[in-house]
Design a protein around this motif. Structure first.
Motif, PDB file in Angstrom:
ATOM      1  N   GLU B  22       1.172  -1.173   0.008  1.00 43.70           N
ATOM      2  CA  GLU B  22       0.032  -0.048   0.210  1.00 43.70           C
ATOM      3  C   GLU B  22       0.924   1.093   0.111  1.00 43.70           C
ATOM      4  N   LEU B  23       1.946   1.564   0.743  1.00 42.73           N
ATOM      5  CA  LEU B  23       2.659   2.233   0.953  1.00 42.73           C
ATOM      6  C   LEU B  23       3.051   2.915  -0.226  1.00 42.73           C
ATOM      7  N   PHE B  24       4.150   1.202  -1.672  1.00 44.86           N
ATOM      8  CA  PHE B  24       4.906   1.463  -2.179  1.00 44.86           C
ATOM      9  C   PHE B  24       3.893   1.850  -3.132  1.00 44.86           C
ATOM     10  N   THR B  25       2.616   2.272  -3.015  1.00 47.07           N
ATOM     11  CA  THR B  25       1.851   2.359  -4.784  1.00 47.07           C
ATOM     12  C   THR B  25       1.148   3.936  -4.437  1.00 47.07           C
ATOM     13  N   LYS B  26       1.136   4.548  -2.821  1.00 44.24           N
ATOM     14  CA  LYS B  26       0.708   5.819  -2.677  1.00 44.24           C
ATOM     15  C   LYS B  26       2.295   6.882  -3.182  1.00 44.24           C
ATOM     16  N   LEU B  27       3.414   5.720  -2.907  1.00 45.93           N
ATOM     17  CA  LEU B  27       4.842   6.561  -3.110  1.00 45.93           C
ATOM     18  C   LEU B  27       4.895   6.794  -4.984  1.00 45.93           C
ATOM     19  N   GLU B  28       4.479   5.987  -5.083  1.00 46.87           N
ATOM     20  CA  GLU B  28       4.988   5.571  -6.445  1.00 46.87           C
ATOM     21  C   GLU B  28       3.401   6.981  -7.291  1.00 46.87           C
ATOM     22  N   SER B  29       2.801   6.802  -6.880  1.00 49.99           N
ATOM     23  CA  SER B  29       1.946   7.532  -7.358  1.00 49.99           C
ATOM     24  C   SER B  29       2.406   9.442  -6.953  1.00 49.99           C
ATOM     25  N   LEU B  30       2.541   9.052  -5.616  1.00 48.93           N
ATOM     26  CA  LEU B  30       3.088  10.610  -5.974  1.00 48.93           C
ATOM     27  C   LEU B  30       4.807  10.987  -6.375  1.00 48.93           C
ATOM     28  N   LEU B  31       5.506  10.042  -6.681  1.00 51.39           N
ATOM     29  CA  LEU B  31       7.258  10.541  -7.468  1.00 51.39           C
ATOM     30  C   LEU B  31       6.810  10.623  -8.644  1.00 51.39           C
ATOM     31  N   ASN B  32       5.119  10.424  -9.223  1.00 51.42           N
ATOM     32  CA  ASN B  32       5.351  10.255 -10.537  1.00 51.42           C
ATOM     33  C   ASN B  32       4.709  11.575 -11.416  1.00 51.42           C
ATOM     34  N   LEU B  33       5.147  12.707 -11.531  1.00 54.34           N
ATOM     35  CA  LEU B  33       4.725  13.638 -12.285  1.00 54.34           C
ATOM     36  C   LEU B  33       3.793  14.225 -13.457  1.00 54.34           C
ATOM     37  N   GLY B  34       2.534  14.645 -13.848  1.00 55.52           N
ATOM     38  CA  GLY B  34       2.441  14.745 -14.508  1.00 55.52           C
ATOM     39  C   GLY B  34       2.948  16.233 -15.502  1.00 55.52           C
ATOM     40  N   SER B  35       2.959  16.961 -16.908  1.00 52.28           N
ATOM     41  CA  SER B  35       3.334  17.465 -17.360  1.00 52.28           C
ATOM     42  C   SER B  35       2.793  19.119 -16.952  1.00 52.28           C
ATOM     43  N   ASP B  36       1.926  19.063 -16.042  1.00 47.80           N
ATOM     44  CA  ASP B  36       1.050  20.173 -15.327  1.00 47.80           C
ATOM     45  C   ASP B  36       1.567  21.197 -14.127  1.00 47.80           C
ATOM     46  N   GLU B  37       2.626  21.978 -14.102  1.00 46.31           N
ATOM     47  CA  GLU B  37       3.363  22.012 -12.739  1.00 46.31           C
ATOM     48  C   GLU B  37       2.042  23.207 -11.851  1.00 46.31           C
ATOM     49  N   LYS B  38       1.200  23.621 -12.055  1.00 47.92           N
ATOM     50  CA  LYS B  38       0.460  23.927 -11.303  1.00 47.92           C
ATOM     51  C   LYS B  38      -0.470  22.797 -10.840  1.00 47.92           C
ATOM     52  N   ALA B  39      -1.389  21.742 -11.940  1.00 44.86           N
ATOM     53  CA  ALA B  39      -1.607  20.505 -11.263  1.00 44.86           C
ATOM     54  C   ALA B  39      -0.504  19.786 -10.183  1.00 44.86           C
ATOM     55  N   ASN B  40       0.305  19.405 -10.488  1.00 44.37           N
ATOM     56  CA  ASN B  40       1.734  18.968  -9.462  1.00 44.37           C
ATOM     57  C   ASN B  40       1.321  19.551  -8.383  1.00 44.37           C
ATOM     58  N   ILE B  41       1.574  20.571  -8.659  1.00 47.49           N
ATOM     59  CA  ILE B  41       2.009  20.989  -7.218  1.00 47.49           C
ATOM     60  C   ILE B  41       0.469  21.177  -6.225  1.00 47.49           C
ATOM     61  N   ALA B  42      -0.380  21.250  -6.853  1.00 47.58           N
ATOM     62  CA  ALA B  42      -1.824  20.697  -6.418  1.00 47.58           C
ATOM     63  C   ALA B  42      -1.924  20.045  -6.105  1.00 47.58           C
ATOM     64  N   ASN B  43      -1.978  18.898  -6.363  1.00 46.26           N
ATOM     65  CA  ASN B  43      -2.092  17.211  -5.713  1.00 46.26           C
ATOM     66  C   ASN B  43      -1.303  17.467  -5.009  1.00 46.26           C
ATOM     67  N   ALA B  44       0.066  17.655  -4.549  1.00 46.75           N
ATOM     68  CA  ALA B  44       1.433  17.486  -3.844  1.00 46.75           C
ATOM     69  C   ALA B  44       0.735  17.803  -2.635  1.00 46.75           C
ATOM     70  N   ILE B  45       0.103  19.009  -2.491  1.00 46.57           N
ATOM     71  CA  ILE B  45      -0.070  19.746  -1.481  1.00 46.57           C
ATOM     72  C   ILE B  45      -1.927  18.703  -0.891  1.00 46.57           C
ATOM     73  N   ALA B  46      -1.822  18.521  -2.022  1.00 49.13           N
ATOM     74  CA  ALA B  46      -3.640  17.824  -1.441  1.00 49.13           C
ATOM     75  C   ALA B  46      -3.112  16.873  -0.941  1.00 49.13           C
ATOM     76  N   ALA B  47      -2.363  16.112  -1.066  1.00 48.37           N
ATOM     77  CA  ALA B  47      -1.658  14.714  -0.259  1.00 48.37           C
ATOM     78  C   ALA B  47      -1.363  15.065   0.616  1.00 48.37           C
ATOM     79  N   SER B  48      -0.384  15.661   0.976  1.00 46.90           N
ATOM     80  CA  SER B  48       0.193  15.943   2.634  1.00 46.90           C
ATOM     81  C   SER B  48      -1.337  16.497   3.110  1.00 46.90           C
TER      82      SER B  48
END
Lengths: 158, 87
Positions: B22-48
Motif C-alpha cells: 500500500e505504501l509503495f503504490t502511494k509513493l509511486e503515485s506521488l513521485l510520478n508527476l504529470g506535465s502540468d506544474e500547477k496541477a502537480n503542486i496542487a496534487n502534492a499539497i492535497a496529498a500532504s
C-alpha cells in the motif's frame, strides 16, 4: 521486486529522493520538488503511525511502549500542516516564512532525537520494511531536505 | 491485467505484505508527476493535507481507545520523555 524495495528505501532516504521524482515532460521545478518531497514526508509519517498501531496489535510492543511513537506522529502531522501551508505559497514565500519552516523543522528534529534516545525502537515497521527508529530518522532527514529545497528559492536572512 | 502480472503482484504482496504494498503504490503515485506544474503542486499539497489529517485522526482515536491523553502539539523535548499519562 527490486524496484519496489528500491522505491521504498530510496524514497525514505534523504540523498536519493531527488532522483526518484519523474515528470511526464519538462524539468521538475523547485516548487514541484519541495511539495512532492513534502507529500512523501506526510505519507511516511502516516505510515509510521499505522505501522506502530500494527506493531501494538501484533503484541510485539505494548500500547505503553508504542504510545510515544504514535503521539509523536500526531505532533509531527500538526507541525507539518503548518509547513505545507507555507509551501502552498509557492515562490511567494517570504524570508519570515523560511524562518518559520526552519524553526518547525528544528522542533521536529529535536523531538525525533529525544524519541529515538528514549526507547528501543528496533521493531520493524510492516509498512516501511525498516525499523521504527530508521523511520524516524528518515522523517528527520526528509525534513532537512525539504528545508534545503525551500531554501533554493525562498528569500532568507531576516 | 495478464495472469503473469497478477502472479507478480501476488508475489510482491507476499514478500513485503499488504501494508508495504500500500505504501509503495502511494509513493509511486506521488513521485510520478504529470506535465502540468500547477496541477502537480496542487496534487502534492492535497496529498500532504490528506495524509496529515488522516494521521491526526488515527492518533486521536488510538490514544483515546487505549486510555492515553491525546496530545497533538509538541511539548518541549526533555531527556527521558515517556508516554503521556493515561486519561
Amino acid at each position: 521486486m527490486k524496484k519496489v524495495i528500491t522505491i521504498l528505501v530510496l524514497s525514505l532516504s534523504m540523498a536519493a529522493t531527488p532522483a526518484c521524482i519523474h515528470k511526464a515532460s519538462g524539468p521538475v521545478t523547485p516548487v514541484e520538488r519541495v511539495t512532492t518531497d513534502n507529500a512523501v514526508f506526510a505519507q511516511l509519517n502516516n505510515s509510521v503511525e499505522q505501522g506502530a498501531e500494527a506493531v501494538s496489535i501484533s503484541g510485539l510492543l505494548t500500547p505503553a511502549q508504542v504510545a510515544p511513537v504514535i503521539a509523536f506522529t500526531g505532533q509531527v502531522a500538526t507541525v507539518h500542516e503548518q509547513i505545507t501551508s507555507i509551501l502552498n505559497k509557492g515562490t511567494a514565500v517570504t524570508a519570515s516564512d523560511y524562518a518559520t519552516v526552519q524553526a518547525l523543522v528544528a522542533q521536529l528534529q529535536s523531538s525525533a532525537s529525544t524519541l529515538v534516545a528514549s526507547g528501543s525502537l528496533g521493531i520493524k515497521n510492516p509498512k516501511t520494511q525498516q525499523t521504527i527508529e530508521a523511520d524516524i530518522q528518515s522523517l528527520s532527514n526528509l525534513a532537512s531536505l525539504i528545508l534545503s529545497e525551500l531554501g533554493a528559492y525562498a528569500p532568507k536572512g531576516l | 491485467m495478464t495472469p503473469a502480472m497478477i502472479a507478480a503482484i501476488a508475489s510482491l504482496i507476499a514478500t513485503i505484505g499488504p501494508l508495504g504494498f500500500e505504501l509503495f503504490t502511494k509513493l509511486e503515485s506521488l513521485l510520478n508527476l504529470g506535465s502540468d506544474e500547477k496541477a502537480n503542486i496542487a496534487n502534492a499539497i492535497a496529498a500532504s493535507n490528506t495524509a496529515d489529517a488522516d494521521t491526526i485522526g488515527h492518533v486521536t482515536a488510538w490514544m483515546t481507545a487505549n486510555g492515553f491523553k491525546a496530545q497533538v502539539t509538541f511539548v518541549q523535548a526533555t531527556a527521558g520523555a515517556t508516554a503521556p499519562p493515561a486519561a
